[in-house]
Design a protein around this motif. Structure first.
Motif, mmCIF file in Angstrom:
data_model
loop_
_atom_site.group_PDB
_atom_site.id
_atom_site.type_symbol
_atom_site.label_atom_id
_atom_site.label_comp_id
_atom_site.label_asym_id
_atom_site.label_seq_id
_atom_site.Cartn_x
_atom_site.Cartn_y
_atom_site.Cartn_z
ATOM 1 N N PHE A 26 124.665 114.904 -3.723
ATOM 2 C CA PHE A 26 123.235 115.194 -3.759
ATOM 3 C C PHE A 26 122.907 116.159 -2.617
ATOM 4 C CE2 PHE A 26 123.883 110.993 -5.497
ATOM 5 C CZ PHE A 26 123.097 110.986 -6.635
ATOM 6 N N GLN A 27 122.390 117.334 -2.953
ATOM 7 C CA GLN A 27 121.944 118.300 -1.937
ATOM 8 C C GLN A 27 120.539 117.889 -1.497
ATOM 9 O OE1 GLN A 27 123.467 121.344 -0.612
ATOM 10 N NE2 GLN A 27 121.768 120.997 0.792
ATOM 11 N N LEU A 28 120.386 117.569 -0.226
ATOM 12 C CA LEU A 28 119.084 117.161 0.290
ATOM 13 C C LEU A 28 118.285 118.400 0.655
ATOM 14 C CD1 LEU A 28 120.272 114.228 2.563
ATOM 15 C CD2 LEU A 28 119.389 114.083 0.244
ATOM 16 N N PRO A 29 116.991 118.422 0.337
ATOM 17 C CA PRO A 29 116.187 119.613 0.605
ATOM 18 C C PRO A 29 115.864 119.816 2.075
ATOM 19 C CG PRO A 29 114.856 117.920 -0.422
ATOM 20 C CD PRO A 29 116.262 117.404 -0.398
ATOM 21 N N GLU B 61 114.953 108.863 -1.151
ATOM 22 C CA GLU B 61 115.533 107.634 -1.691
ATOM 23 C C GLU B 61 116.397 107.972 -2.892
ATOM 24 O OE1 GLU B 61 112.370 104.863 -2.496
ATOM 25 O OE2 GLU B 61 111.592 105.012 -0.450
ATOM 26 N N ILE B 62 117.597 107.404 -2.904
ATOM 27 C CA ILE B 62 118.531 107.643 -4.002
ATOM 28 C C ILE B 62 119.005 106.301 -4.525
ATOM 29 C CG2 ILE B 62 120.783 108.610 -4.614
ATOM 30 C CD1 ILE B 62 120.292 110.736 -2.447
ATOM 31 N N LYS B 63 118.948 106.127 -5.863
ATOM 32 C CA LYS B 63 119.449 104.914 -6.509
ATOM 33 C C LYS B 63 120.513 105.327 -7.515
ATOM 34 C CE LYS B 63 115.390 101.932 -6.423
ATOM 35 N NZ LYS B 63 114.425 101.193 -7.245
ATOM 36 N N LEU C 164 117.133 107.633 3.217
ATOM 37 C CA LEU C 164 117.463 108.619 4.244
ATOM 38 C C LEU C 164 116.175 109.124 4.885
ATOM 39 C CD1 LEU C 164 119.249 109.566 1.337
ATOM 40 C CD2 LEU C 164 120.630 110.253 3.272
ATOM 41 N N PRO C 165 115.847 108.632 6.091
ATOM 42 C CA PRO C 165 114.604 109.066 6.735
ATOM 43 C C PRO C 165 114.643 110.559 7.054
ATOM 44 C CG PRO C 165 115.454 107.076 7.763
ATOM 45 C CD PRO C 165 116.519 107.589 6.854
ATOM 46 N N LYS C 166 113.543 111.242 6.771
ATOM 47 C CA LYS C 166 113.448 112.665 7.074
ATOM 48 C C LYS C 166 113.424 112.858 8.589
ATOM 49 C CE LYS C 166 110.830 113.874 2.937
ATOM 50 N NZ LYS C 166 109.551 114.348 2.404
ATOM 51 N N CYS D 175 114.265 110.432 -5.310
ATOM 52 C CA CYS D 175 112.867 110.766 -5.097
ATOM 53 C C CYS D 175 112.624 110.963 -3.605
ATOM 54 C CB CYS D 175 111.938 109.702 -5.680
ATOM 55 S SG CYS D 175 112.026 108.116 -4.862
ATOM 56 N N ALA D 176 111.526 111.600 -3.287
ATOM 57 C CA ALA D 176 111.164 111.844 -1.894
ATOM 58 C C ALA D 176 109.768 111.307 -1.649
ATOM 59 C CB ALA D 176 111.225 113.333 -1.590
ATOM 60 N N THR D 177 109.615 110.651 -0.514
ATOM 61 C CA THR D 177 108.290 110.221 -0.084
ATOM 62 C C THR D 177 107.938 111.066 1.139
ATOM 63 O OG1 THR D 177 109.075 108.521 1.442
ATOM 64 C CG2 THR D 177 108.773 107.864 -0.870
#
Length: 105
Positions: free
Chosen positions: A64-67, A11-13, A88-90, A4-6
């Motif tokens: 996981f490909q991060l956007p 965040e990946i679980k 993973l902080p943006k 999910c993204a905030t």
């Protein structure tokens, strides 16, 4: 796996039952987060007239490909009760598009 993204981070679980922390390898390259590891399982049974022992091993890999781009130095990973959590902080956007460029000699 759950991702999910905030507003501030990704965040990946990942549930990894039966995997030990030292058997997990996490890497980030070109905005792709890769989780590799090895699951080891041992079963042992003893009876009056028999003894049974079984060992199994299995490698796994998830990517996981991060956007967007992340602050690589700020990545935080925790492994608790068979669940790997990675935050993973943006990458913070620069406040201005202006940048001083120095001239090399």
């Amino acid at each position: 796996a759950e991702a999910c993204a905030t507003e501030s981070d990704y965040e990946i679980k990942v549930e990894l039952p039966g995997v030990k922390e030292e058997d997990i390898d996490i890497s980030l390259e070109n905005n792709v987060l890769t989780i590799k590891g090895e699951k080891r399982s041992e079963t042992e049974e003893k009876g009056k007239s028999y003894y049974f022992s079984e060992r199994s091993y299995g490698a796994f890999q998830r990517a996981f490909q991060l956007p967007g781009t992340v602050e690589a130095g700020e990545i935080n990973a925790r492994f608790t009760d068979g669940v790997l959590e990675i935050k993973l902080p943006k990458l913070k956007e620069p406040t201005s598009n202006s940048q001083k460029i120095s001239i090399g000699k």
